[in-house]
Enzyme design. Structure first.
Site, PDB file in Angstrom:
ATOM      1  N   SER A  21       0.812  -1.220   0.000  1.00  0.00           N
ATOM      2  CA  SER A  21       0.000   0.000   0.000  1.00  0.00           C
ATOM      3  C   SER A  21       0.846   1.270   0.000  1.00  0.00           C
ATOM      4  O   SER A  21       1.813   1.403   0.759  1.00  0.00           O
ATOM      5  CB  SER A  21      -0.920   0.003   1.228  1.00  0.00           C
ATOM      6  OG  SER A  21      -1.647   1.223   1.290  1.00  0.00           O
ATOM      7  N   SER A  23      -0.644   4.119   0.721  1.00  0.00           N
ATOM      8  CA  SER A  23      -1.375   5.057   1.580  1.00  0.00           C
ATOM      9  C   SER A  23      -0.493   5.704   2.641  1.00  0.00           C
ATOM     10  O   SER A  23      -0.594   6.928   2.862  1.00  0.00           O
ATOM     11  CB  SER A  23      -2.571   4.359   2.232  1.00  0.00           C
ATOM     12  OG  SER A  23      -3.549   4.056   1.264  1.00  0.00           O
ATOM     13  N   LYS A  72     -13.677  -3.613   2.830  1.00  0.00           N
ATOM     14  CA  LYS A  72     -14.553  -2.491   2.511  1.00  0.00           C
ATOM     15  C   LYS A  72     -16.020  -2.778   2.811  1.00  0.00           C
ATOM     16  O   LYS A  72     -16.777  -1.869   3.132  1.00  0.00           O
ATOM     17  CB  LYS A  72     -14.379  -2.077   1.050  1.00  0.00           C
ATOM     18  CG  LYS A  72     -13.014  -1.482   0.744  1.00  0.00           C
ATOM     19  CD  LYS A  72     -12.921  -1.008  -0.697  1.00  0.00           C
ATOM     20  CE  LYS A  72     -11.569  -0.400  -0.981  1.00  0.00           C
ATOM     21  NZ  LYS A  72     -11.489   0.123  -2.384  1.00  0.00           N
ATOM     22  N   ASN A  93     -14.318   2.758   2.289  1.00  0.00           N
ATOM     23  CA  ASN A  93     -12.857   2.758   2.284  1.00  0.00           C
ATOM     24  C   ASN A  93     -12.278   3.768   3.270  1.00  0.00           C
ATOM     25  O   ASN A  93     -11.065   3.883   3.404  1.00  0.00           O
ATOM     26  CB  ASN A  93     -12.315   3.042   0.874  1.00  0.00           C
ATOM     27  CG  ASN A  93     -12.376   4.511   0.498  1.00  0.00           C
ATOM     28  OD1 ASN A  93     -13.306   5.221   0.895  1.00  0.00           O
ATOM     29  ND2 ASN A  93     -11.414   4.973  -0.270  1.00  0.00           N
ATOM     30  N   ASP A 109     -13.402   6.616  -2.967  1.00  0.00           N
ATOM     31  CA  ASP A 109     -12.996   6.126  -4.285  1.00  0.00           C
ATOM     32  C   ASP A 109     -13.838   6.759  -5.384  1.00  0.00           C
ATOM     33  O   ASP A 109     -13.316   7.123  -6.450  1.00  0.00           O
ATOM     34  CB  ASP A 109     -13.141   4.603  -4.362  1.00  0.00           C
ATOM     35  CG  ASP A 109     -12.078   3.864  -3.578  1.00  0.00           C
ATOM     36  OD1 ASP A 109     -10.966   4.408  -3.413  1.00  0.00           O
ATOM     37  OD2 ASP A 109     -12.351   2.736  -3.119  1.00  0.00           O
ATOM     38  N   ALA A 137     -15.291  -2.097 -10.605  1.00  0.00           N
ATOM     39  CA  ALA A 137     -16.224  -1.766 -11.682  1.00  0.00           C
ATOM     40  C   ALA A 137     -17.495  -1.140 -11.134  1.00  0.00           C
ATOM     41  O   ALA A 137     -18.062  -0.224 -11.749  1.00  0.00           O
ATOM     42  CB  ALA A 137     -16.552  -3.010 -12.494  1.00  0.00           C
ATOM     43  N   ARG A 157     -16.669 -11.437 -18.626  1.00  0.00           N
ATOM     44  CA  ARG A 157     -16.309 -12.783 -19.071  1.00  0.00           C
ATOM     45  C   ARG A 157     -17.419 -13.807 -18.864  1.00  0.00           C
ATOM     46  O   ARG A 157     -17.335 -14.912 -19.385  1.00  0.00           O
ATOM     47  CB  ARG A 157     -15.050 -13.251 -18.337  1.00  0.00           C
ATOM     48  CG  ARG A 157     -13.797 -12.464 -18.672  1.00  0.00           C
ATOM     49  CD  ARG A 157     -12.575 -13.084 -18.032  1.00  0.00           C
ATOM     50  NE  ARG A 157     -11.377 -12.301 -18.285  1.00  0.00           N
ATOM     51  CZ  ARG A 157     -10.630 -12.393 -19.386  1.00  0.00           C
ATOM     52  NH1 ARG A 157     -10.987 -13.225 -20.351  1.00  0.00           N
ATOM     53  NH2 ARG A 157      -9.545 -11.659 -19.530  1.00  0.00           N
ATOM     54  N   ARG A 161     -21.481 -12.402 -14.184  1.00  0.00           N
ATOM     55  CA  ARG A 161     -20.934 -11.063 -14.000  1.00  0.00           C
ATOM     56  C   ARG A 161     -21.778 -10.024 -14.746  1.00  0.00           C
ATOM     57  O   ARG A 161     -21.985  -8.909 -14.257  1.00  0.00           O
ATOM     58  CB  ARG A 161     -19.497 -11.010 -14.494  1.00  0.00           C
ATOM     59  CG  ARG A 161     -18.507 -11.724 -13.595  1.00  0.00           C
ATOM     60  CD  ARG A 161     -18.343 -11.005 -12.275  1.00  0.00           C
ATOM     61  NE  ARG A 161     -17.155 -11.438 -11.578  1.00  0.00           N
ATOM     62  CZ  ARG A 161     -16.776 -10.979 -10.392  1.00  0.00           C
ATOM     63  NH1 ARG A 161     -17.499 -10.045  -9.793  1.00  0.00           N
ATOM     64  NH2 ARG A 161     -15.694 -11.433  -9.794  1.00  0.00           N
ATOM     65  N   TYR A 221      -1.658   1.094 -10.883  1.00  0.00           N
ATOM     66  CA  TYR A 221      -0.543   2.032 -10.766  1.00  0.00           C
ATOM     67  C   TYR A 221       0.793   1.324 -10.587  1.00  0.00           C
ATOM     68  O   TYR A 221       1.854   1.967 -10.662  1.00  0.00           O
ATOM     69  CB  TYR A 221      -0.763   3.031  -9.618  1.00  0.00           C
ATOM     70  CG  TYR A 221      -0.854   2.419  -8.238  1.00  0.00           C
ATOM     71  CD1 TYR A 221       0.291   2.139  -7.497  1.00  0.00           C
ATOM     72  CD2 TYR A 221      -2.087   2.151  -7.663  1.00  0.00           C
ATOM     73  CE1 TYR A 221       0.193   1.589  -6.222  1.00  0.00           C
ATOM     74  CE2 TYR A 221      -2.191   1.612  -6.402  1.00  0.00           C
ATOM     75  CZ  TYR A 221      -1.040   1.333  -5.685  1.00  0.00           C
ATOM     76  OH  TYR A 221      -1.130   0.787  -4.424  1.00  0.00           O
ATOM     77  N   GLY A 242      -4.009   4.885 -12.120  1.00  0.00           N
ATOM     78  CA  GLY A 242      -4.423   4.476 -10.788  1.00  0.00           C
ATOM     79  C   GLY A 242      -3.817   5.346  -9.703  1.00  0.00           C
ATOM     80  O   GLY A 242      -4.421   5.530  -8.637  1.00  0.00           O
TER      81      GLY A 242
END
Length: 279
Positions: A21, A23, A72, A93, A109, A137, A157, A161, A221, A242
């Site tokens: 992380s 953060s 979360k 978050n 987020d 997503a 996929r 989903r 990222y 990211g």
């Protein structure tokens, strides 16, 4: 109340795994810039089973928590209140610990995505495409609910989903259409493309980037750039990374936990860029 530089306060990011992380780098940079010399920000490897015990032991010196997966959703029953934003996607978050002992949950987020796009000149689009159908997503759909006026196509996929994404669309009041992942190259022609998949998943799409791409928001990222982001940028398209998302959501966390606005965006971004370059 805004924080005082002499206050000794604590904050941390929780998750499992958590060693990767960024953060702590971002929040500590903010504390230095704001002169909060007695504030600390740590990381703790905490899974869902250990979360209730960790939260219960937090003392009055704690200002807040950042949460990553898989916490979360697990944290929600432990809170006194959550924001409408967090409730919309059933994901928290950010936890702010108030002086009277209350635990308030939020999701930075989603506004972080909106802010990152706005910084790159994207304030409204008439359609968009989302690559992937995981937890990120659904946050992307919530962000698109604020800036997209038309249809959002989500490339997935499996039918399971696809059904899940259509349900999120109904819940978030987003016009969602689903398409098969095998047709993902079509996504790259949308006015805004948001890639929400794990590292390597979109690499095969890099050769399908159009001659005049628009804007790609790739939530990864590290490693950076992804093959898709690199090809997109080489073709002249705008790329939101990211790290942009991570910094903007962290800015909102710092503001909530310290009560100081604005948080030092540039200093936090620079610290994040340096940390990634040193890896």
């Amino acid at each position: 109340m805004p924080a005082r530089a002499t206050d000794a306060r604590r904050a941390a990011v929780l998750g499992s795994p958590i060693a990767h992380s960024l953060s702590p780098v971002l929040h500590r940079a903010a504390y230095r810039e704001l002169g909060l010399v007695n504030w600390s920000y740590d990381r703790f490897d905490v899974d869902e089973a250990a979360l209730p015990g960790f939260v219960e032991k937090l003392g009055p010196e704690w200002a807040g928590l950042s949460l990553t997966m898989p916490l979360k959703r697990a944290v929600i029953p432990l809170l006194d209140e959550i924001s409408e934003t967090a409730a919309a996607v059933e994901a928290v978050n950010t936890v702010v610990l108030t002086e009277d002992g209350r635990r308030i949950g939020d999701n930075t987020d989603i506004p972080g995505m909106v802010a990152a796009l706005r910084e790159h000149g994207v304030e409204q689009v008439d359609s968009a495409a989302v690559l992937g159908a995981g937890a990120t997503a659904s946050s992307a759909l919530a962000a698109l609910a604020r800036i997209c006026t038309g249809e959002v196509t989500v490339y997935v996929r499996s039918e399971a989903r696809a059904a899940e994404m259509r349900q999120w669309g109904e819940r978030l009041d987003v016009d969602v259409r689903t398409a098969d992942w095998a047709d993902g190259a079509r996504a790259l022609h949308a006015p805004l493309v948001i890639a929400t998949t794990p590292a390597g998943t979109t690499d095969a799409l890099a050769t399908a980037v159009p001659e005049r791409p628009t804007t790609l928001f790739d939530v990864l990222y590290d490693p950076w750039p992804t093959a898709l982001a690199a090809r997109w940028s080489m073709s002249g398209g705008a790329v939101v990374s990211g790290l942009d998302l991570l910094v903007h959501q962290a800015v909102l966390q710092v503001e909530q936990m310290t009560g100081i606005t604005p948080a030092p965006l540039d200093a936090m971004r620079h610290a994040g860029e340096k940390a990634l370059a040193d890896r």
